[in-house]
Design an enzyme around this catalytic site. Structure first.
Site, PDB file in Angstrom:
ATOM      1  N   ASP A  30       0.765  -1.005  -0.004  1.00 38.94           N
ATOM      2  CA  ASP A  30      -0.043   0.004  -0.004  1.00 38.94           C
ATOM      3  C   ASP A  30       0.887   1.265  -0.049  1.00 38.94           C
ATOM      4  O   ASP A  30       1.956   1.558   0.776  1.00 38.94           O
ATOM      5  CB  ASP A  30      -0.984   0.028   1.242  1.00 38.94           C
ATOM      6  CG  ASP A  30      -2.087   0.948   1.020  1.00 38.94           C
ATOM      7  OD1 ASP A  30      -3.259   0.407   0.946  1.00 38.94           O
ATOM      8  OD2 ASP A  30      -2.165   2.376   1.128  1.00 38.94           O
ATOM      9  N   ASN A  86     -12.983  -3.248   2.553  1.00 39.31           N
ATOM     10  CA  ASN A  86     -13.843  -2.122   2.679  1.00 39.31           C
ATOM     11  C   ASN A  86     -15.064  -2.147   1.490  1.00 39.31           C
ATOM     12  O   ASN A  86     -14.356  -2.261   0.538  1.00 39.31           O
ATOM     13  CB  ASN A  86     -13.242  -0.679   2.734  1.00 39.31           C
ATOM     14  CG  ASN A  86     -12.142  -0.862   3.826  1.00 39.31           C
ATOM     15  OD1 ASN A  86     -12.687  -1.099   4.948  1.00 39.31           O
ATOM     16  ND2 ASN A  86     -11.059  -0.180   3.563  1.00 39.31           N
ATOM     17  N   GLY A  92     -15.933   2.814   3.802  1.00 43.52           N
ATOM     18  CA  GLY A  92     -14.525   3.251   3.658  1.00 43.52           C
ATOM     19  C   GLY A  92     -13.816   3.144   2.296  1.00 43.52           C
ATOM     20  O   GLY A  92     -12.625   3.322   2.298  1.00 43.52           O
ATOM     21  N   GLN A  93     -14.312   2.334   1.367  1.00 45.74           N
ATOM     22  CA  GLN A  93     -13.779   2.090   0.148  1.00 45.74           C
ATOM     23  C   GLN A  93     -13.622   3.252  -0.661  1.00 45.74           C
ATOM     24  O   GLN A  93     -14.492   4.160  -0.869  1.00 45.74           O
ATOM     25  CB  GLN A  93     -14.785   1.031  -0.830  1.00 45.74           C
ATOM     26  CG  GLN A  93     -13.910   0.411  -1.940  1.00 45.74           C
ATOM     27  CD  GLN A  93     -14.762  -0.486  -2.538  1.00 45.74           C
ATOM     28  OE1 GLN A  93     -15.989  -0.758  -2.214  1.00 45.74           O
ATOM     29  NE2 GLN A  93     -14.434  -1.044  -3.706  1.00 45.74           N
ATOM     30  N   HIS A  99     -10.319  -5.317  -3.511  1.00 45.14           N
ATOM     31  CA  HIS A  99      -8.856  -5.587  -2.885  1.00 45.14           C
ATOM     32  C   HIS A  99      -8.999  -6.085  -1.484  1.00 45.14           C
ATOM     33  O   HIS A  99      -9.943  -5.436  -0.737  1.00 45.14           O
ATOM     34  CB  HIS A  99      -8.250  -4.465  -3.101  1.00 45.14           C
ATOM     35  CG  HIS A  99      -8.685  -3.002  -2.699  1.00 45.14           C
ATOM     36  ND1 HIS A  99      -9.528  -2.234  -3.436  1.00 45.14           N
ATOM     37  CD2 HIS A  99      -8.426  -2.405  -1.268  1.00 45.14           C
ATOM     38  CE1 HIS A  99      -9.845  -1.387  -2.530  1.00 45.14           C
ATOM     39  NE2 HIS A  99      -9.132  -1.419  -1.441  1.00 45.14           N
ATOM     40  N   LEU A 100      -8.339  -6.736  -1.012  1.00 44.73           N
ATOM     41  CA  LEU A 100      -7.892  -7.310   0.303  1.00 44.73           C
ATOM     42  C   LEU A 100      -6.948  -6.697   0.861  1.00 44.73           C
ATOM     43  O   LEU A 100      -5.858  -6.721   0.331  1.00 44.73           O
ATOM     44  CB  LEU A 100      -8.068  -8.744   0.436  1.00 44.73           C
ATOM     45  CG  LEU A 100      -9.295  -9.464   0.090  1.00 44.73           C
ATOM     46  CD1 LEU A 100      -9.661  -9.621  -1.529  1.00 44.73           C
ATOM     47  CD2 LEU A 100      -9.090 -10.980   0.491  1.00 44.73           C
ATOM     48  N   HIS A 101      -7.096  -5.930   2.126  1.00 45.25           N
ATOM     49  CA  HIS A 101      -6.167  -5.610   2.782  1.00 45.25           C
ATOM     50  C   HIS A 101      -5.506  -6.400   3.697  1.00 45.25           C
ATOM     51  O   HIS A 101      -5.886  -7.139   4.268  1.00 45.25           O
ATOM     52  CB  HIS A 101      -6.563  -4.314   3.780  1.00 45.25           C
ATOM     53  CG  HIS A 101      -7.083  -3.016   2.898  1.00 45.25           C
ATOM     54  ND1 HIS A 101      -6.253  -1.866   2.885  1.00 45.25           N
ATOM     55  CD2 HIS A 101      -8.067  -2.916   2.280  1.00 45.25           C
ATOM     56  CE1 HIS A 101      -6.868  -0.846   2.232  1.00 45.25           C
ATOM     57  NE2 HIS A 101      -8.175  -1.543   1.973  1.00 45.25           N
TER      58      HIS A 101
HETATM   59  P1  5GP Z   1     -10.002   1.319   0.061  1.00 47.05           P
HETATM   60  O1  5GP Z   1      -9.978   2.422   1.082  1.00 47.05           O
HETATM   61  O2  5GP Z   1     -10.473   1.239  -0.959  1.00 47.05           O
HETATM   62  O3  5GP Z   1     -10.166  -0.087   0.898  1.00 47.05           O
HETATM   63  O4  5GP Z   1      -8.233   1.113   0.081  1.00 47.05           O
HETATM   64  C1  5GP Z   1      -7.488   1.699  -0.893  1.00 47.05           C
HETATM   65  C2  5GP Z   1      -6.040   1.669  -0.535  1.00 47.05           C
HETATM   66  O5  5GP Z   1      -5.500   1.852  -1.842  1.00 47.05           O
HETATM   67  C3  5GP Z   1      -5.702   2.593   0.371  1.00 47.05           C
HETATM   68  O6  5GP Z   1      -5.115   1.927   1.322  1.00 47.05           O
HETATM   69  C4  5GP Z   1      -4.643   3.616  -0.489  1.00 47.05           C
HETATM   70  O7  5GP Z   1      -3.743   3.770   0.340  1.00 47.05           O
HETATM   71  C5  5GP Z   1      -4.070   2.489  -1.543  1.00 47.05           C
HETATM   72  N1  5GP Z   1      -3.700   3.430  -2.912  1.00 47.05           N
HETATM   73  C6  5GP Z   1      -4.527   4.168  -3.341  1.00 47.05           C
HETATM   74  N2  5GP Z   1      -3.926   4.362  -4.637  1.00 47.05           N
HETATM   75  C7  5GP Z   1      -2.688   3.577  -4.659  1.00 47.05           C
HETATM   76  C8  5GP Z   1      -1.462   3.580  -5.627  1.00 47.05           C
HETATM   77  O8  5GP Z   1      -1.539   4.205  -6.582  1.00 47.05           O
HETATM   78  N3  5GP Z   1      -0.596   2.706  -5.144  1.00 47.05           N
HETATM   79  C9  5GP Z   1      -0.894   1.833  -4.056  1.00 47.05           C
HETATM   80  N4  5GP Z   1       0.332   0.949  -3.917  1.00 47.05           N
HETATM   81  N5  5GP Z   1      -1.567   1.834  -3.081  1.00 47.05           N
HETATM   82  C10 5GP Z   1      -2.633   2.882  -3.342  1.00 47.05           C
END
Ligand code: 5GP
Length: 113
Positions: A30, A86, A92-93, A99-101
Site C-alpha cells: 500500500d 472495505n 470506507g472504500q 481488494h483485500l488489505h
Molecule cells: P480502500 O479505502 O479502497 O479500501 O483502499 C484503497 C487503498 O489503496 C488505500 O489504502 C490506499 O492507500 C491505496 N492506494 C491508493 N492508490 C494507490 C496507488 O496508486 N498505489 C498503491 N500501492 N496503493 C494505493
C-alpha cells in the site's frame, strides 16, 4: 480492465511496488501503509466491490484468501494479521476495484486501523 488506479497497475500503465503475481491476482505494498505490513491483494478481474461479486466469483474469492495466507507467512506475520475488505463509500472504500488489505506487524491493541 477497469479504469481505476488498480486496473492501471494491473495493466502496467502505472507502476507499483508489486510483491506477488499469479494468473488471477497481484499483491502490492500500500502506498500509504497503516501498519508495518500493509499489502493489497487485488484480483485481475475487476469486480468493483464485494457486494457485486456473484457465484461466478466463488473460486476467485477463495483463491484470494489463500494468497493472503501465503503472503502473510512470507511477510512474517502469519501469527497475527488482519484481512480487511472495505465495501462501498459507507464502508470506507475509495478504490472501486475489489481488494483485500493484509495488515500486520503491529502489537495487538496498538496501531489499529
Ligand atoms: P480502500 O479505502 O479502497 O479500501 O483502499 C484503497 C487503498 O489503496 C488505500 O489504502 C490506499 O492507500 C491505496 N492506494 C491508493 N492508490 C494507490 C496507488 O496508486 N498505489 C498503491 N500501492 N496503493 C494505493
Amino acid at each position: 480492465m477497469s479504469d481505476t488506479i488498480f486496473g492501471k497497475i494491473i495493466s502496467g500503465e502505472i507502476p507499483a511496488d508489486k510483491i506477488y503475481e499469479d494468473e488471477h491476482c497481484i499483491a502490492i505494498n500500500d502506498v500509504n501503509p497503516q501498519a508495518p505490513v500493509h499489502v493489497l491483494v487485488i484480483p485481475k478481474r475487476a469486480i468493483p466491490k464485494l457486494s457485486e461479486a456473484t457465484g461466478d466469483d466463488q473460486a476467485l474469492l477463495g483463491h484470494l484468501l489463500l494468497v493472503v495466507k501465503k503472503l502473510a507467512a512470507q511477510l512474517g506475520v502469519a501469527e497475527g494479521f488482519r484481512v480487511i475488505i472495505n465495501n462501498g463509500k459507507g464502508g470506507g472504500q475509495t478504490v472501486f476495484h475489489l481488494h483485500l488489505h493484509i495488515i500486520g506487524g503491529f502489537k495487538m491493541g496498538e496501531g489499529m486501523v
